[in-house]
Design an enzyme around this catalytic site. Structure first.
Site, short mmCIF file in Angstrom:
data_model
loop_
_atom_site.label_atom_id
_atom_site.label_comp_id
_atom_site.label_asym_id
_atom_site.label_seq_id
_atom_site.Cartn_x
_atom_site.Cartn_y
_atom_site.Cartn_z
N ASN A 171 3.01 1.72 1.90
CA ASN A 171 3.56 1.93 3.24
C ASN A 171 4.94 1.29 3.28
OD1 ASN A 171 4.12 2.11 5.93
ND2 ASN A 171 2.48 0.73 6.63
N LYS A 188 7.08 1.51 5.50
CA LYS A 188 7.49 1.22 6.88
C LYS A 188 8.91 1.74 7.11
CE LYS A 188 4.13 -2.45 6.99
NZ LYS A 188 3.65 -3.67 7.55
N HIS A 213 -1.89 2.62 12.62
CA HIS A 213 -1.43 1.34 12.06
C HIS A 213 -1.23 0.35 13.20
CE1 HIS A 213 1.05 -1.68 10.12
NE2 HIS A 213 0.57 -1.23 8.96
N GLU A 232 1.01 -1.70 13.80
CA GLU A 232 2.37 -1.74 14.37
C GLU A 232 2.58 -0.60 15.37
OE1 GLU A 232 4.42 -1.98 10.60
OE2 GLU A 232 3.57 -3.97 10.34
N GLU A 278 -7.33 -3.49 7.89
CA GLU A 278 -6.13 -4.32 7.85
C GLU A 278 -6.22 -5.38 8.94
OE1 GLU A 278 -2.59 -2.42 5.77
OE2 GLU A 278 -2.47 -1.78 7.83
N GLY A 300 1.88 -8.74 6.65
CA GLY A 300 3.25 -9.27 6.55
C GLY A 300 3.36 -10.77 6.71
N SER A 339 -0.94 -8.30 3.29
CA SER A 339 -0.40 -9.26 2.32
C SER A 339 -0.97 -9.11 0.92
CB SER A 339 -0.57 -10.70 2.83
OG SER A 339 0.24 -10.90 3.97
P1 PGA Z 1 1.83 -5.98 4.14
O1 PGA Z 1 1.63 -4.74 5.11
O2 PGA Z 1 1.29 -5.58 2.79
O3 PGA Z 1 3.30 -6.24 4.13
O4 PGA Z 1 1.04 -7.12 4.70
C1 PGA Z 1 0.48 -3.95 5.05
C2 PGA Z 1 0.55 -2.88 6.10
O5 PGA Z 1 1.10 -3.11 7.18
O6 PGA Z 1 0.07 -1.75 5.88
#
Ligand code: PGA
Length: 260
Positions: free
Chosen positions: A15, A17, A104, A106, A176, A182, A222
């Site tokens: 991803n 983003k 997701h 976000e 997740e 993140g 992460s």
């Molecule tokens: P990350 O993000 O690996 O940076 O923690 C995962 C995600 O948001 O899908």
């Protein structure tokens, strides 16, 4: 309970983003990942760049490796019409983009997406033949107050429970935990494994075992090349990777260790 089908290919999803900020950097990143991947690996790799790079990455690589596909990071629930700024699942399908990440955290957080909206999006994506990767997960404060399982149960019931059953073999679910996204604080593998078993148990309440066995369940939050394998060992069918997928060396390393 058998929690992992070792014969199945692992699904490794990048991803990106809202990164990178130029077409050239997107090309480089994509090329570097492709270069590191061997078609014999027991893995399917899905790269989810921003919409604007999708078609380019697809068409620039006519000989796209068989085990590398593209995915979008979202889509709308209507096929076309007056929905300024939106991208339809049909448009994605028409450029041969196979996957789409939906729900997701976000999007739920910054764009106020509700389970109902995510249900509509997932329904339509399945209907046009895309493979949705549905994200579920609890917030830090929900974990603290012992609500993790309630939150996941609701998300599963509100979305998966209302989808047409005959299309669900194309669905993947990404667990997740939001507090792990993140932050560098990945969910310990034993905790993630308990959640994985819970998700399977909840799915079995609404779907037949035959269907549940075909739904890939991924971990995200992460993940890096050091901790990736522990989730596969815990029984997950793959990973949804954010930050570390922007470092091609790390991501390729992850793909290799997880597909052994
Ligand atoms: P990350 O993000 O690996 O940076 O923690 C995962 C995600 O948001 O899908």
């Amino acid at each position: 309970m058998v929690i992992n089908n070792k014969m199945a290919k692992k699904l490794l999803v990048a991803n990106w983003k809202m990164n990178p900020d130029t077409v050239d950097s997107a090309d480089h990143l994509f090329d570097a990942v492709l270069k590191g991947i061997n078609e014999d690996l027991n893995a399917e790799v899905v790269i989810c760049p921003p919409f604007i790079y999708l078609e380019r990455l697809k068409s620039k690589n006519k000989k796209l490796k068989k085990n590398v596909n593209l995915g979008a990071q979202d889509c709308f629930w209507e096929e076309k019409g007056a929905f300024t700024g939106e991208i339809s699942p049909t448009m994605l399908k028409n450029i041969r983009c196979h996957y789409v990440i939906l729900g997701h955290s976000e999007r739920r957080d910054f764009f106020a997406e509700t389970d109902e909206m995510i249900l509509q999006k997932t329904k339509k994506a399945l209907q046009v033949g895309l493979k949705p990767i549905l994200c579920i997960g609890e917030k830090g404060e929900e974990k603290e107050s012992g609500e993790t399982f309630d939150v996941l149960k609701n998300q599963i019931q509100n979305v998966v429970g209302k989808l047409p059953k005959y299309q669900l073999a194309n669905l993947s679910i990404a667990y997740e935990p939001i507090w792990a996204i993140g932050t560098g604080e990945n969910c310990p593998a034993n905790e993630a494994m308990t959640v994985l078993m819970f998700i399977k148990k909840e799915l079995l309440k609404i779907l037949s075992k035959n269907i549940v066995d075909r739904i890939m369940i991924l971990y995200g939050g992460s993940v890096n090349s050091k901790n990736a394998k522990c989730y596969i060992d815990a029984g997950f069918d793959g990973l949804l990777v954010g930050g570390a997928s922007l470092k091609p060396g790390d991501f390729v390393e992850m793909i290799k260790t997880c597909s052994n």
